[in-house]
Design a protein around this motif. Structure first.
Motif, mmCIF file in Angstrom:
data_model
loop_
_atom_site.group_PDB
_atom_site.id
_atom_site.type_symbol
_atom_site.label_atom_id
_atom_site.label_comp_id
_atom_site.label_asym_id
_atom_site.label_seq_id
_atom_site.Cartn_x
_atom_site.Cartn_y
_atom_site.Cartn_z
ATOM 1 N N TYR A 40 63.761 80.688 96.924
ATOM 2 C CA TYR A 40 62.456 80.900 96.282
ATOM 3 C C TYR A 40 62.618 80.828 94.758
ATOM 4 C CZ TYR A 40 61.160 82.781 100.868
ATOM 5 O OH TYR A 40 60.940 82.953 102.205
ATOM 6 N N ASP A 41 62.735 79.613 94.275
ATOM 7 C CA ASP A 41 62.990 79.429 92.841
ATOM 8 C C ASP A 41 61.839 79.920 91.962
ATOM 9 O OD1 ASP A 41 65.109 78.196 93.890
ATOM 10 O OD2 ASP A 41 64.744 76.214 93.011
ATOM 11 N N LEU A 158 54.558 80.145 102.068
ATOM 12 C CA LEU A 158 55.525 80.732 101.125
ATOM 13 C C LEU A 158 55.957 79.691 100.092
ATOM 14 C CD1 LEU A 158 57.770 82.965 103.422
ATOM 15 C CD2 LEU A 158 56.155 83.717 101.676
ATOM 16 N N TYR A 159 56.043 78.442 100.559
ATOM 17 C CA TYR A 159 56.432 77.359 99.645
ATOM 18 C C TYR A 159 55.390 77.221 98.529
ATOM 19 C CZ TYR A 159 57.248 72.667 97.886
ATOM 20 O OH TYR A 159 57.463 71.608 97.062
ATOM 21 N N ASP A 162 55.513 80.202 96.216
ATOM 22 C CA ASP A 162 56.702 80.085 95.374
ATOM 23 C C ASP A 162 56.450 79.102 94.230
ATOM 24 O OD1 ASP A 162 59.578 80.599 94.960
ATOM 25 O OD2 ASP A 162 59.740 78.456 95.357
ATOM 26 N N ARG A 163 55.823 77.976 94.557
ATOM 27 C CA ARG A 163 55.541 76.956 93.545
ATOM 28 C C ARG A 163 54.560 77.495 92.496
ATOM 29 N NH1 ARG A 163 52.031 72.529 95.854
ATOM 30 N NH2 ARG A 163 50.598 74.170 95.296
ATOM 31 N N ASP A 164 53.529 78.231 92.966
ATOM 32 C CA ASP A 164 52.518 78.774 92.041
ATOM 33 C C ASP A 164 53.101 79.819 91.098
ATOM 34 O OD1 ASP A 164 50.804 77.157 93.345
ATOM 35 O OD2 ASP A 164 49.684 78.760 94.360
ATOM 36 N N LEU A 165 54.039 80.605 91.632
ATOM 37 C CA LEU A 165 54.589 81.692 90.809
ATOM 38 C C LEU A 165 55.419 81.182 89.643
ATOM 39 C CD1 LEU A 165 55.540 84.644 93.115
ATOM 40 C CD2 LEU A 165 53.819 84.519 91.366
#
Ligand code: OFO
Length: 183
Positions: A40-41, A158-159, A162-165
């Motif tokens: 979760y980058d 979740l992907y 994760d991208r939005d964060l």
């Protein structure tokens, strides 16, 4: 001539708060490492940025203590505790951490009020506002993950989260900060 403008008890409490902010920073750091190790980058990036913010809070208090002529005592930072068990658990822990910190800030505000130390009271209002933002931010994250299915959130959701964060602003926008020009 006495140049220290902080009472011994408030100076101690502010020093303790410095350690609490450093502790918060370590917690975000460890959760960030946990998230990164799970791929979760974006979440990791968000948590690492926040670790830096907590460190800035520590520095802000350190500078204030010095400015008021009191002594800074850099203490040992407690270990961050156990890793989250899931993304939902991670955000729940983050929210709880922020509430604990808010309580500590309120205790300091109360002390400054009792001592009629208006300079400290005024200084601490920045932290009161900051905690509202941080609690809102943590609550928004928790809402997002709950909508995504909480513990049962699917990988694709979740992907996206994760991208939005990765690009999410570090501060939440609060209703009281809205103006007619910037609603
Ligand atoms: Fe320092 O604001 Fe969060 O904990």
């Amino acid at each position: 001539m006495e140049t220290n403008r902080l009472s011994p008890s408030l100076a101690q409490a502010l020093n303790d708060q410095m350690t609490k902010e450093a502790h918060a920073s370590q917690i975000y750091l460890s959760y960030g490492a946990w998230a990164d190790a799970r791929g979760y980058d974006g979440i990791a990036n968000f948590l690492f940025r926040h670790a830096q913010e907590e460190r800035n809070h520590m520095m802000k208090i350190l500078e204030y203590i010095l400015e008021r002529g009191a002594r800074v005592k850099v203490a040992a930072i407690p270990a961050p505790g156990t890793d989250p068990t899931s993304v939902q658990d991670c955000f729940e822990k983050v929210f709880k951490q922020e509430i604990d910190n808010t309580k500590a800030i309120y205790t300091l505000v109360k002390m400054s009020l009792t001592e009629e130390d208006w300079a400290s009271w005024n200084f601490l209002q920045w932290f009161v506002k900051e905690q509202v933002e941080e609690e809102t931010l943590a609550l928004n994250l928790l809402d997002k993950i709950k909508i995504a299915g909480g513990e049962k959130a699917k990988d694709d959701v979740l992907y996206t989260l994760d991208r939005d964060l990765k690009t999410m602003p570090d501060d939440a926008s609060l209703a009281e900060n809205a103006t007619a020009e910037k609603p």
